[in-house]
Design an enzyme around this catalytic site. Structure first.
Site, PDB file in Angstrom:
ATOM      1  N   ASN A 208      12.042  -5.715  10.198  1.00 44.70           N
ATOM      2  CA  ASN A 208      13.283  -5.377   9.511  1.00 44.70           C
ATOM      3  C   ASN A 208      13.831  -4.085  10.094  1.00 44.70           C
ATOM      4  O   ASN A 208      13.278  -3.553  11.063  1.00 44.70           O
ATOM      5  CB  ASN A 208      13.061  -5.279   7.997  1.00 44.70           C
ATOM      6  CG  ASN A 208      12.016  -4.245   7.650  1.00 44.70           C
ATOM      7  OD1 ASN A 208      12.067  -3.114   8.135  1.00 44.70           O
ATOM      8  ND2 ASN A 208      11.056  -4.617   6.815  1.00 44.70           N
ATOM      9  N   PRO A 303       0.008 -10.311   2.144  1.00 46.26           N
ATOM     10  CA  PRO A 303      -0.569  -9.727   0.932  1.00 46.26           C
ATOM     11  C   PRO A 303       0.429  -8.789   0.265  1.00 46.26           C
ATOM     12  O   PRO A 303       1.203  -8.108   0.940  1.00 46.26           O
ATOM     13  CB  PRO A 303      -1.805  -8.977   1.454  1.00 46.26           C
ATOM     14  CG  PRO A 303      -1.549  -8.758   2.906  1.00 46.26           C
ATOM     15  CD  PRO A 303      -0.745  -9.936   3.355  1.00 46.26           C
ATOM     16  N   ASP A 304       0.425  -8.763  -1.057  1.00 45.90           N
ATOM     17  CA  ASP A 304       1.305  -7.887  -1.840  1.00 45.90           C
ATOM     18  C   ASP A 304       0.545  -6.591  -2.112  1.00 45.90           C
ATOM     19  O   ASP A 304      -0.214  -6.481  -3.084  1.00 45.90           O
ATOM     20  CB  ASP A 304       1.709  -8.583  -3.141  1.00 45.90           C
ATOM     21  CG  ASP A 304       2.830  -7.858  -3.855  1.00 45.90           C
ATOM     22  OD1 ASP A 304       2.893  -6.617  -3.745  1.00 45.90           O
ATOM     23  OD2 ASP A 304       3.637  -8.516  -4.528  1.00 45.90           O
ATOM     24  N   ILE A 305       0.744  -5.609  -1.260  1.00 41.69           N
ATOM     25  CA  ILE A 305      -0.027  -4.364  -1.330  1.00 41.69           C
ATOM     26  C   ILE A 305       0.298  -3.591  -2.596  1.00 41.69           C
ATOM     27  O   ILE A 305      -0.600  -3.083  -3.291  1.00 41.69           O
ATOM     28  CB  ILE A 305       0.238  -3.495  -0.081  1.00 41.69           C
ATOM     29  CG1 ILE A 305      -0.095  -4.276   1.189  1.00 41.69           C
ATOM     30  CG2 ILE A 305      -0.579  -2.205  -0.142  1.00 41.69           C
ATOM     31  CD1 ILE A 305       0.327  -3.582   2.478  1.00 41.69           C
ATOM     32  N   PHE A 323       8.984   0.883  -3.762  1.00 43.85           N
ATOM     33  CA  PHE A 323      10.375   0.966  -3.336  1.00 43.85           C
ATOM     34  C   PHE A 323      10.981  -0.431  -3.403  1.00 43.85           C
ATOM     35  O   PHE A 323      10.289  -1.426  -3.155  1.00 43.85           O
ATOM     36  CB  PHE A 323      10.485   1.513  -1.918  1.00 43.85           C
ATOM     37  CG  PHE A 323      10.541   3.020  -1.849  1.00 43.85           C
ATOM     38  CD1 PHE A 323      11.672   3.670  -1.372  1.00 43.85           C
ATOM     39  CD2 PHE A 323       9.470   3.787  -2.271  1.00 43.85           C
ATOM     40  CE1 PHE A 323      11.726   5.055  -1.319  1.00 43.85           C
ATOM     41  CE2 PHE A 323       9.512   5.166  -2.227  1.00 43.85           C
ATOM     42  CZ  PHE A 323      10.652   5.808  -1.738  1.00 43.85           C
ATOM     43  N   LYS A 337      11.230  -5.991 -10.530  1.00 46.29           N
ATOM     44  CA  LYS A 337      10.128  -5.800  -9.583  1.00 46.29           C
ATOM     45  C   LYS A 337       9.077  -4.859 -10.161  1.00 46.29           C
ATOM     46  O   LYS A 337       7.876  -5.098 -10.028  1.00 46.29           O
ATOM     47  CB  LYS A 337      10.672  -5.242  -8.260  1.00 46.29           C
ATOM     48  CG  LYS A 337       9.602  -5.005  -7.210  1.00 46.29           C
ATOM     49  CD  LYS A 337      10.207  -4.554  -5.875  1.00 46.29           C
ATOM     50  CE  LYS A 337       9.111  -4.356  -4.822  1.00 46.29           C
ATOM     51  NZ  LYS A 337       9.681  -3.974  -3.506  1.00 46.29           N
TER      52      LYS A 337
END
Length: 398
Positions: A208, A303-305, A323, A337
């Protein structure tokens, strides 16, 4: 500013010794007193007269100065400063420090001091990478000696690589950090930053537009408040700050492993723009065009850290901050979120292309907590970092 601080500056023998003259001048500009010590080798590169003129102090050179030694001058020198700085720190000086040698004034002072020591190494790239030097560096770090650099670049000898002395402003920044008596002294803070690169094949990847500027600024601001910062960064455009422990990674899975290895910490700030997806099976060869047909790319979730750390049952940081870079319904999506991930705060920003925020020098954020959405005005990313660091300090020390 360093008003009222006394720096004992030990200048080692190397071509980078000439930079110590600028370091002395700038330290004095910031209000510090600089007490210079020259090794015999350093005198081959800078003269005692030039050092004395810029430091406005007597230059200390000889261990057996009878006038001083009648009063145990080397002990007094080693204890009177607020910080001992070695710049440049040669391989020889690092070896003496690591092995407790004291056969000249500089090494004796380093062995006798009860103050913190900051070293700025400078040497040939092959010397820096030699196993003996790296062993000495690890010993010194385990002893609590602080390091700034070395940096990568062209050497005086013409070779390229790690070994260049850090730039003077960076050394001064590390000195400020070492002398900080801020609210986060004794706190360990983890900051992630930059993008991740997820390989498609050996020449292509998913990424990104994150520059890493905001994460680097946050790490610097927390460092300046006295925190011990672990900075885990993807391949960012912005270089990592000095005076922090840098861990460089490429992929989301690399970052997850680095975060797990860094825990436990007091605070975790997840500013990195981690790719949500990766190739299920990256190819080992470059994907070729086949008669205009689109390649069959199969993706899987990374993975969702943030969620993993936020939902820890053991060793969860006291404060976890995520963030949210949003293009629509910024506050609503960021609030959702925060609830979904389980973190304490979310820093939300609008990254629509017309804002210029993604990859730019400014940011406009909303700090979302359990009970509040605090909208901040648009400001420089350094100012955002300072304000966030102050909020963090208040939250974990009140």
């Amino acid at each position: 500013m360093l008003n009222g601080k006394t720096i004992l500056l030990i200048v080692g023998g190397g071509i980078a010794a000439f930079k110590s003259l600028d370091l002395m001048r700038r330290l004095r500009d910031e209000g510090a007193r600089v007490v210079p010590v020259l090794t015999k080798a350093a005198e081959e590169f800078v003269t005692p007269l030039s050092v004395s003129a810029l430091a406005a102090e007597k230059v200390h050179r000889d261990l057996f100065d009878l006038t001083s030694e009648a009063e145990m001058g080397h002990i007094e020198l080693s204890r009177a400063a607020d910080l001992v700085v070695v710049s440049p720190a040669t391989a020889d000086l690092l070896a003496k420090m690591a092995n407790g040698l004291a056969n000249d004034l500089a090494s004796t002072l380093l062995l006798a001091t009860d103050k913190r020591v900051l070293v700025a190494p400078s040497m040939n790239v092959r010397m820096w990478h030699h196993p003996a030097v790296q062993r000495n560096v690890e010993i010194l770090k385990s002893d609590g000696v602080m390091f700034i650099g070395p940096e990568e670049g062209v050497m005086a000898c013409g070779e390229f690589g790690l070994g260049r002395l850090s730039e003077t402003p960076d050394i001064i920044g590390a000195i400020r950090s070492a002398l900080t008596d801020g609210p986060l002294v004794g706190k360990q803070v983890l900051v992630t930053s930059g993008p991740t690169h997820e390989p498609i094949d050996p020449v292509r990847y998913i990424a990104n537009r994150s520059s890493g500027a905001q994460g680097a600024a946050i790490a610097s601001a927390l460092r300046d408040l006295g925190a011990d910062v672990i900075f885990i960064t993807g391949p960012a455009e912005v270089p990592p700050p000095t005076g922090v422990h840098v861990v460089q990674v490429q992929t989301a899975r690399d970052m997850k492993e680095a975060v797990d290895a860094a825990l436990p910490v007091d605070v975790a700030v997840f500013a990195a723009a981690v790719a949500d997806w990766r190739m299920a099976t990256p190819t080992t060869s470059k994907i070729k065009k086949k008669n205009g047909a689109m390649p069959d790319l199969k993706f899987t979730e990374n993975p969702d850290i943030l969620a993993a750390v936020s939902q820890l049952k053991k060793n969860r940081p006291q404060l976890v901050i995520g963030f949210a870079a949003e293009t629509d319904d910024v506050i609503e999506n960021a609030t959702s979120k925060r609830d979904r991930k389980g973190c304490d705060w979310i820093v939300a920003n609008d990254v629509r292309p017309e804002t210029g925020i993604m990859g730019g020098s400014e940011n406009a954020v909303t700090l979302i907590s359990k009970d509040n959405a605090d909208v901040w005005p648009r400001m420089d990313k350094t100012q955002v970092a300072t304000k966030l660091a102050q909020r963090i300090a208040k939250a974990v020390t009140s």
